[in-house]
Design a protein around this motif. Sequence first.
Motif, short mmCIF file in Angstrom:
data_model
loop_
_atom_site.label_atom_id
_atom_site.label_comp_id
_atom_site.label_asym_id
_atom_site.label_seq_id
_atom_site.Cartn_x
_atom_site.Cartn_y
_atom_site.Cartn_z
N ALA A 64 0.92 -1.13 0.07
CA ALA A 64 0.07 0.14 -0.08
C ALA A 64 0.77 1.26 -0.03
O ALA A 64 0.48 2.01 -0.68
CB ALA A 64 -0.99 -0.19 1.04
N ILE A 65 1.88 1.27 0.78
CA ILE A 65 2.82 2.36 0.73
C ILE A 65 3.58 2.66 -0.58
O ILE A 65 3.54 3.96 -1.18
CB ILE A 65 4.08 2.00 1.96
CG1 ILE A 65 3.23 2.14 3.23
CG2 ILE A 65 5.09 3.46 1.81
CD1 ILE A 65 4.17 1.90 4.31
N ILE A 66 4.10 1.66 -1.35
CA ILE A 66 4.59 1.83 -2.42
C ILE A 66 3.85 2.11 -3.56
O ILE A 66 3.97 3.02 -4.45
CB ILE A 66 5.44 0.51 -2.88
CG1 ILE A 66 6.60 0.11 -1.95
CG2 ILE A 66 5.70 0.50 -4.39
CD1 ILE A 66 7.09 -1.19 -2.16
N ALA A 67 2.45 1.66 -3.65
CA ALA A 67 1.41 1.97 -4.27
C ALA A 67 1.23 3.57 -4.11
O ALA A 67 0.96 4.35 -5.20
CB ALA A 67 0.18 1.19 -4.03
N GLY A 73 3.15 10.14 -7.78
CA GLY A 73 4.23 10.77 -8.56
C GLY A 73 5.47 11.00 -7.35
O GLY A 73 6.22 11.85 -7.85
N CYS A 74 5.75 10.28 -6.47
CA CYS A 74 6.94 10.36 -5.62
C CYS A 74 8.31 9.91 -6.26
O CYS A 74 8.09 8.83 -7.08
CB CYS A 74 6.64 9.71 -4.18
SG CYS A 74 5.34 10.45 -3.19
N ASP A 75 9.47 10.46 -5.83
CA ASP A 75 10.64 10.06 -6.45
C ASP A 75 11.17 9.17 -5.22
O ASP A 75 12.03 8.44 -5.60
CB ASP A 75 11.38 11.30 -6.81
CG ASP A 75 10.90 12.24 -7.60
OD1 ASP A 75 10.49 11.81 -8.64
OD2 ASP A 75 10.41 13.50 -7.16
N ALA A 76 10.84 9.43 -3.95
CA ALA A 76 11.83 8.69 -3.11
C ALA A 76 10.90 8.27 -1.73
O ALA A 76 9.72 8.90 -1.63
CB ALA A 76 13.02 9.61 -2.58
N VAL A 77 11.13 7.32 -1.02
CA VAL A 77 10.69 7.04 0.10
C VAL A 77 11.79 7.16 1.36
O VAL A 77 12.76 6.60 1.47
CB VAL A 77 10.23 5.53 0.18
CG1 VAL A 77 9.65 5.13 1.36
CG2 VAL A 77 9.21 5.45 -0.86
N ALA A 95 13.23 0.01 -4.21
CA ALA A 95 14.09 0.06 -5.66
C ALA A 95 13.62 -0.54 -6.67
O ALA A 95 13.77 0.29 -7.56
CB ALA A 95 15.66 -0.52 -5.12
N ASP A 96 13.02 -1.83 -6.62
CA ASP A 96 12.54 -2.24 -7.62
C ASP A 96 11.56 -1.63 -8.41
O ASP A 96 11.21 -1.76 -9.45
CB ASP A 96 12.22 -3.77 -7.47
CG ASP A 96 13.26 -4.80 -7.01
OD1 ASP A 96 14.34 -4.30 -7.18
OD2 ASP A 96 13.10 -5.86 -6.44
N ALA A 97 10.51 -0.80 -7.46
CA ALA A 97 9.69 0.09 -8.10
C ALA A 97 10.29 1.27 -8.80
O ALA A 97 9.38 2.11 -9.21
CB ALA A 97 8.65 0.47 -6.94
N GLY A 98 11.47 1.56 -8.84
CA GLY A 98 12.05 2.54 -9.49
C GLY A 98 12.05 3.97 -8.72
O GLY A 98 12.09 4.82 -9.09
N LEU A 99 12.01 3.44 -7.39
CA LEU A 99 11.83 4.50 -6.29
C LEU A 99 13.37 4.84 -5.68
O LEU A 99 13.94 3.72 -5.35
CB LEU A 99 10.97 4.62 -5.16
CG LEU A 99 9.45 4.58 -5.77
CD1 LEU A 99 8.32 3.98 -4.77
CD2 LEU A 99 9.06 6.08 -6.21
N ILE A 100 13.67 5.99 -5.10
CA ILE A 100 14.84 5.96 -4.32
C ILE A 100 14.74 5.76 -2.66
O ILE A 100 13.78 6.14 -2.24
CB ILE A 100 15.37 7.36 -4.52
CG1 ILE A 100 15.70 7.88 -5.90
CG2 ILE A 100 16.69 7.73 -3.50
CD1 ILE A 100 15.97 9.38 -6.20
N TRP A 101 15.38 4.83 -2.34
CA TRP A 101 15.38 4.43 -0.89
C TRP A 101 16.32 5.23 0.01
O TRP A 101 17.70 5.53 -0.39
CB TRP A 101 15.76 3.12 -0.69
CG TRP A 101 15.78 2.55 0.87
CD1 TRP A 101 16.81 2.34 1.47
CD2 TRP A 101 14.74 2.33 1.66
NE1 TRP A 101 16.83 1.92 2.50
CE2 TRP A 101 15.50 1.88 2.81
CE3 TRP A 101 13.33 2.38 1.61
CZ2 TRP A 101 14.85 1.40 3.76
CZ3 TRP A 101 12.79 1.90 2.75
CH2 TRP A 101 13.35 1.49 3.83
N VAL A 102 15.72 6.15 0.63
CA VAL A 102 16.54 7.24 1.48
C VAL A 102 17.36 6.24 2.79
O VAL A 102 16.59 6.15 3.82
CB VAL A 102 15.64 8.30 2.13
CG1 VAL A 102 16.79 9.10 2.91
CG2 VAL A 102 15.21 8.98 0.90
#
Length: 450
Positions: A64-67, A73-77, A95-102
């Motif tokens: 749910a969080i990744i969705a 339209g987020c770039d990072a988490v 990372a697999d979803a194409g998002l930046i992991w902080v």
Amino acid sequence: MKKLLIANRGEIAVRIARTAREMGIETLLVASEPDAESLAALSADNVVVVGPAPAPASYLNQDAIIAAALDNGCDAVHPGYGFLSENAVFARKVADAGLIWVGPNADAIEMMGNKSMARESARKAGVPVLRGSDGPLEPAADAVDVARGIGYPLVVKASAGGGGRGIRFVQSEDELLATIEMARGEAASVFGDPTVYLERFVQHARHVEVQVLGDGKSFIHLGDRDCSMQRRSQKVMEEAPAPDLPDGVRQTIRESSVELARECGYSGAGTVEFLYDPVNQEAAFIEMNTRIQVEHPITEQITGIDLIREQLLIAFTGAMSFSQDDVKFSGHAIECRINAEDPDNNFFPSPGLITAMQWPSGVGIRVDTGVEAGSTVSPYYDSMLAKLIVHADTRESAIEAMLAALDETRIEGVKTTIPVHKRLLGRPEFAAVSHHSKFIETVADLMGAK
């Protein structure tokens, strides 16, 4: 980085949102239903409700969080601390979803999350470690012989444990085998991993730690902290720098922490934790936390460095904004974790409506909070209301300033741990730095403080 999802709640969510706003980054907060109008929600630019109050249905709901991040339209988490902050599976999904992991990559989280693996990595990096079993204690291993080689008392630790959980004490050989089996069962049910290891127990040890930063290429430290005031292995009060440490010990833990970060190819903010034996003047590795720490503000106060900002810069640019030579230390800082708990009733949680709230103000005073007057303290989450931080020229003046700040603090509607903090700060053992991580449990009048 244009838009950041904050996967947390309370004061750390407010804290992340504040720095992101200063950096011109839009924020999206994921919240449970009762947190939809919380102070954290008001601090973010946007809010998405991801589930009902129980954490497994909301703050631990990875999909749910990744969705929410992708749909908005987020770039990072940014995971903050607690919840999913040290979950390697979630970091990989992000990372697999194409998002930046902080934070550090999933491999580093996994390596340091397994405490027996972390010990081995620490050994390789030259970090001093406590005498203990050589890796996880195999079922076929002769635990009695291993324990005799370590000596009593000792502790049985869950390999996947952390944050003070998954630890059982053994005073003598008669208790050993039964305690190991109990610890294995507990570790399997709580952490999903039954492996345990043995480690020497240090009587009257202090808990000290080093803040590190890395970008995968360069690695530095931001000094040390003392977190010895604990109740049932949970930190109550912290200070920086760690007082009364011999120069050689301080240098060793700082430098070896940097080497451990290098060994891991670490990227982001992390904390290397040690037990310090004041009798033998030796420090030994406990674990590494691969996230921002609750007590990070005291490091910020003595260095002037915004750790959340550095996390975001490293995640987005792949580089730190300064080097070790740029880090300068100034004064002394103390942090009190103010919880909604009843000290007169064995620190039982005190949820409910906050009817009034007043914080101190002035030079050197900082308050990080996720609540205000009118907020409801939920029974579903950690009971911490706020962190009260003071910064002064010396440790003695910081203690005086904190006592004054606590006197000026007013919270009504729920019970709080403020009376305990006042008593701790007034203890001669604290002034003399003769306290230790089990100190609170040994002093009767700290329990049931008025």
